[in-house]
Motif scaffolding. Structure first.
Motif, PDB file in Angstrom:
ATOM      1  N   ASP A 228      36.789  31.372  23.830  1.00  0.00           N
ATOM      2  CA  ASP A 228      37.503  32.295  22.946  1.00  0.00           C
ATOM      3  C   ASP A 228      38.275  33.362  23.721  1.00  0.00           C
ATOM      4  O   ASP A 228      39.103  34.061  23.157  1.00  0.00           O
ATOM      5  CB  ASP A 228      36.521  32.993  21.992  1.00  0.00           C
ATOM      6  N   ALA A 229      37.985  33.492  25.020  1.00  0.00           N
ATOM      7  CA  ALA A 229      38.668  34.486  25.842  1.00  0.00           C
ATOM      8  C   ALA A 229      38.547  34.070  27.302  1.00  0.00           C
ATOM      9  O   ALA A 229      37.684  33.269  27.660  1.00  0.00           O
ATOM     10  CB  ALA A 229      38.069  35.872  25.634  1.00  0.00           C
ATOM     11  N   LEU A 230      39.434  34.627  28.130  1.00  0.00           N
ATOM     12  CA  LEU A 230      39.412  34.333  29.564  1.00  0.00           C
ATOM     13  C   LEU A 230      39.247  35.637  30.335  1.00  0.00           C
ATOM     14  O   LEU A 230      40.014  36.590  30.132  1.00  0.00           O
ATOM     15  CB  LEU A 230      40.705  33.639  29.986  1.00  0.00           C
ATOM     16  N   LEU A 231      38.250  35.676  31.217  1.00  0.00           N
ATOM     17  CA  LEU A 231      37.966  36.851  32.043  1.00  0.00           C
ATOM     18  C   LEU A 231      38.289  36.508  33.489  1.00  0.00           C
ATOM     19  O   LEU A 231      37.639  35.657  34.088  1.00  0.00           O
ATOM     20  CB  LEU A 231      36.487  37.238  31.901  1.00  0.00           C
ATOM     21  N   VAL A 232      39.307  37.159  34.050  1.00  0.00           N
ATOM     22  CA  VAL A 232      39.749  36.917  35.425  1.00  0.00           C
ATOM     23  C   VAL A 232      39.118  37.965  36.334  1.00  0.00           C
ATOM     24  O   VAL A 232      39.250  39.164  36.086  1.00  0.00           O
ATOM     25  CB  VAL A 232      41.283  36.973  35.533  1.00  0.00           C
ATOM     26  N   LEU A 233      38.472  37.504  37.401  1.00  0.00           N
ATOM     27  CA  LEU A 233      37.742  38.400  38.285  1.00  0.00           C
ATOM     28  C   LEU A 233      38.204  38.250  39.731  1.00  0.00           C
ATOM     29  O   LEU A 233      38.026  37.189  40.338  1.00  0.00           O
ATOM     30  CB  LEU A 233      36.234  38.112  38.209  1.00  0.00           C
ATOM     31  N   GLY A 234      38.845  39.282  40.268  1.00  0.00           N
ATOM     32  CA  GLY A 234      39.150  39.317  41.681  1.00  0.00           C
ATOM     33  C   GLY A 234      40.157  38.293  42.154  1.00  0.00           C
ATOM     34  O   GLY A 234      40.035  37.764  43.250  1.00  0.00           O
ATOM     35  N   SER A 235      41.161  38.010  41.352  1.00  0.00           N
ATOM     36  CA  SER A 235      42.211  37.079  41.763  1.00  0.00           C
ATOM     37  C   SER A 235      43.572  37.720  41.582  1.00  0.00           C
ATOM     38  O   SER A 235      43.860  38.310  40.541  1.00  0.00           O
ATOM     39  CB  SER A 235      42.149  35.784  40.934  1.00  0.00           C
ATOM     40  N   SER A 236      44.414  37.586  42.601  1.00  0.00           N
ATOM     41  CA  SER A 236      45.791  38.076  42.497  1.00  0.00           C
ATOM     42  C   SER A 236      46.650  37.134  41.666  1.00  0.00           C
ATOM     43  O   SER A 236      47.761  37.486  41.282  1.00  0.00           O
ATOM     44  CB  SER A 236      46.401  38.221  43.891  1.00  0.00           C
ATOM     45  N   LEU A 237      46.143  35.915  41.407  1.00  0.00           N
ATOM     46  CA  LEU A 237      46.851  34.898  40.617  1.00  0.00           C
ATOM     47  C   LEU A 237      48.210  34.559  41.222  1.00  0.00           C
ATOM     48  O   LEU A 237      49.136  34.155  40.513  1.00  0.00           O
ATOM     49  CB  LEU A 237      47.006  35.361  39.158  1.00  0.00           C
ATOM     50  N   THR A 238      48.321  34.707  42.524  1.00  0.00           N
ATOM     51  CA  THR A 238      49.601  34.462  43.189  1.00  0.00           C
ATOM     52  C   THR A 238      49.973  32.991  43.171  1.00  0.00           C
ATOM     53  O   THR A 238      51.147  32.636  43.031  1.00  0.00           O
ATOM     54  CB  THR A 238      49.554  34.976  44.641  1.00  0.00           C
TER      55      THR A 238
END
Length: 289
Positions: A228-238
């Motif tokens: 139901d949701a996305l939690l992004v932890l410690g990523s620059s998503l480059t």
């Protein structure tokens, strides 16, 4: 039955301001069924540097590319000599409070699954179940010819036997287990081949310029679809390998929560952007829940 909270957010095309408040994160995670996407920033507190953060190694180090590894004997020699030294640092690393907090949230039924861009195995070591290792794991080795999978410790022992006088001191350890070594130490390093077919051995990780296996990517999409949701932890998503799941969740209208030190490439898709050290933020989150 839990009801998914409705956050006061409308897409404007511009990133929202960063905050140090966890209130909205608590609201989303408390409703459960949250998928986690983690990056190198989660492992820095375990002593493993990241590529692009405040102490990012990309400012000083060019990672091995897939084309260089498969196309050059000297490239493989350089990688394995340096990795033979650096892998031991990765292998000795212990999960930090952030990894343990994610495992605790999963054990409570709030986190539905974990996708990690890290190759250090620390989520699993902390107790998280069914972790999808997007970029593989340094603990495994694959033969490029017969596709046999073996343990990295076995290869480490073989390298030690093949290089009885090899002595080198790491000048810098990188997130992929690669290190900086003096060139003369690299040139004398003896390689070993696959014991099954004498093929070329490669760490079972995705190098720069290499594609994530389709089956693995599809598993990640399913995890995001079912959450139901996305939690992004410690990523620059480059890199697109991680960013695509943020875009996918955003397109589906699901809350995207980013907790990271500094900006990320996915900020424009975020419902909430929190700028806090990961260990502190996740410990506080687990405590509040």
């Amino acid at each position: 039955m839990r009801t998914r909270p409705t956050l006061t957010w409308e897409p404007t095309g511009a990133p929202l301001p960063r905050t140090t408040s966890l209130d909205e994160v608590v609201e989303v995670v408390a409703a459960g069924n949250v998928a986690v996407l983690s990056g190198a920033g989660l492992s820095t507190e375990s002593g493993i540097p990241d590529y692009r953060g405040e102490s990012g190694t990309l400012r000083r180090h060019t990672p091995m590319t897939y084309d260089e590894f498969v196309g050059s004997l000297e490239g493989r020699r350089r990688y394995w000599a340096r990795s033979h030294v650096g892998w031991r640092t990765i292998a000795r690393a212990e999960p930090n409070v952030g990894h343990h907090a994610v495992a605790a949230l999963q054990a409570r039924g709030l986190v539905s699954g974990v996708i990690t861009q890290n190759v250090d195995g620390l989520h699993t070591a902390a107790g998280s179940a069914d972790v999808v290792e997007l970029h593989g794991n340094l603990d495994r080795v694959i033969c490029l010819e017969c596709k046999d999978i073996s343990a990295r410790q076995v290869l480490d022992d073989r390298f030690t036997t093949a290089n009885p006088t090899f002595e080198a001191v790491a000048l810098q350890v990188n997130p992929d287990g690669d290190v900086e070594l003096e060139e003369h130490a690299v040139q004398s390093f003896a390689l070993v081949d696959c014991t099954a077919c004498e093929g070329v051995l490669k760490p079972d990780v995705v190098f720069f310029g290499e594609n994530v296996p389709r089956v693995r990517a599809e598993a990640c999409y399913r995890l995001v679809d079912e959450a139901d949701a996305l939690l992004v932890l410690g990523s620059s998503l480059t890199v697109m390998s991680g960013l695509r799941f943020v875009r996918h969740a955003h397109k589906a209208g699901k809350p995207v929560i980013i907790v990271n030190r500094g900006r990320t490439r996915g900020d424009e898709y975020a419902t909430v952007r929190v700028d806090l050290p990961l260990g502190q933020a996740l410990t506080d989150l687990a405590t509040r829940l």
